[in-house]
Enzyme design. Structure first.
Site, PDB file in Angstrom:
ATOM      1  N   PRO A   2       0.834  -1.210   0.000  1.00  5.68           N
ATOM      2  CA  PRO A   2       0.000   0.000   0.000  1.00  5.68           C
ATOM      3  C   PRO A   2       0.866   1.257   0.000  1.00  5.68           C
ATOM      4  O   PRO A   2       1.807   1.373   0.785  1.00  5.68           O
ATOM      5  CB  PRO A   2      -0.788  -0.127   1.307  1.00  5.68           C
ATOM      6  CG  PRO A   2      -0.828  -1.590   1.573  1.00  5.68           C
ATOM      7  CD  PRO A   2       0.487  -2.124   1.096  1.00  5.68           C
ATOM      8  N   GLU A   3       0.568   2.174  -0.911  1.00  2.00           N
ATOM      9  CA  GLU A   3       1.334   3.414  -1.001  1.00  2.00           C
ATOM     10  C   GLU A   3       0.486   4.569  -0.476  1.00  2.00           C
ATOM     11  O   GLU A   3      -0.612   4.368   0.057  1.00  2.00           O
ATOM     12  CB  GLU A   3       1.793   3.625  -2.441  1.00  2.00           C
ATOM     13  CG  GLU A   3       2.727   2.498  -2.912  1.00  2.00           C
ATOM     14  CD  GLU A   3       3.390   2.788  -4.241  1.00  2.00           C
ATOM     15  OE1 GLU A   3       3.451   3.967  -4.652  1.00  2.00           O
ATOM     16  OE2 GLU A   3       3.866   1.830  -4.881  1.00  2.00           O
TER      17      GLU A   3
END
Length: 271
Positions: A2-3
């Site tokens: 997840p960014e």
């Protein structure tokens, strides 16, 4: 992993359910994440009220009167708001149970996430103290990027992924931002002119804001706080499109390795 857009989307999804809510209990099923979950967390948080939530880089910060709960999703983590009494599944390691009849549940199959506690100034926590500016904040400007890269001979794509320079510009968004800015990812960071730095900063902002608006990108196990998936991946210009025609000039997209990560670019549109 997840960014920033995924974490920001998660923050926006869970914040209305937690803010000003009272904690009824804390359930720790498996404390062995990237760092051990503090065993005294239930005693610290029972009866306390959530005062607010914010994001710093990829960390979610849940503020209480006497400290801050730090959450990180790691490589495969997700947070869900669920009704109290929802049976946990195999990889559901941590619950923050609220008086209002809901709970915040951390699911993390690979256990690279984190649940930590910090009692003093959160900005001084060792994980946060040396971080660079937020890419959507007022301190991240073309002038800043130009000044900060003068002594950096590393490739610009790798520089963008250094959290000491700027936080939250992960692999997907670095690739996409460099394409839109017309900058080849192999170019040395200190070779960028001020106008190119200004254009790159604006494109980073645009890409991240579009990704947040569309709910981020689905990478393996990432889901929103309600279980739905993001759709930004459907609009990629270069990421994951090796050999496919560039959406602008029809040249085949190339793939190389930089710093053990895959890089995608158009050899014509990016110079």
């Amino acid at each position: 992993m997840p960014e920033l857009p995924e974490v920001e989307t998660t923050l926006r999804g869970i914040a209305p359910h937690l803010t000003q809510m009272r904690v009824a209990d804390v359930v720790i099923r498996n404390p062995q994440l990237r760092w051990p979950i503090p065993e005294n967390l239930p005693l610290l948080l029972r009866g306390q009220t959530v005062r607010g939530l914010q994001r710093r880089a990829k960390y979610l910060l849940i503020a209480f009167d006497h400290g801050t709960l730090i959450l990180h999703l790691g490589m495969s983590g997700s947070l869900r708001i669920q009704p109290v009494g929802t049976p946990p599944e195999k990889h559901d390691h941590f619950d923050l149970v609220l008086d209002a009849g809901q709970l915040l549940r951390l699911r993390d199959p690979r256990r690279f996430g984190a649940v930590l506690w910090h009692e003093s100034d959160i900005a001084l926590h060792p994980l946060l103290a040396s971080l660079g500016p937020e890419p959507l904040g007022q301190d991240f400007t073309g002038e800043y990027l130009h000044r900060a890269t003068r002594s950096r001979s590393v490739a610009i794509k790798q520089a963008l992924m250094d959290s000491h320079l700027v936080v939250g510009v992960g692999n997907i968004y670095a690739n996409e931002s460099l394409f839109r800015a017309g900058i080849r990812p192999q170019l040395a960071a200190n070779k960028l002119s001020l106008p190119r730095c200004q254009r790159l900063v604006q494109n980073i902002r645009d890409v991240l804001q579009e990704a947040i608006k569309q709910g981020g990108s689905t990478l393996r196990d990432f889901v929103h706080s309600d279980g739905s998936s993001g759709y930004f991946q459907q609009t990629y210009f270069v990421y994951g499109r090796t050999g496919e025609p560039c959406r602008v000039c029809n040249t085949a997209i190339k793939q190389i390795r930089q710093g053990q990560r895959s890089t995608f670019y158009c050899p014509v549109c990016q110079r």
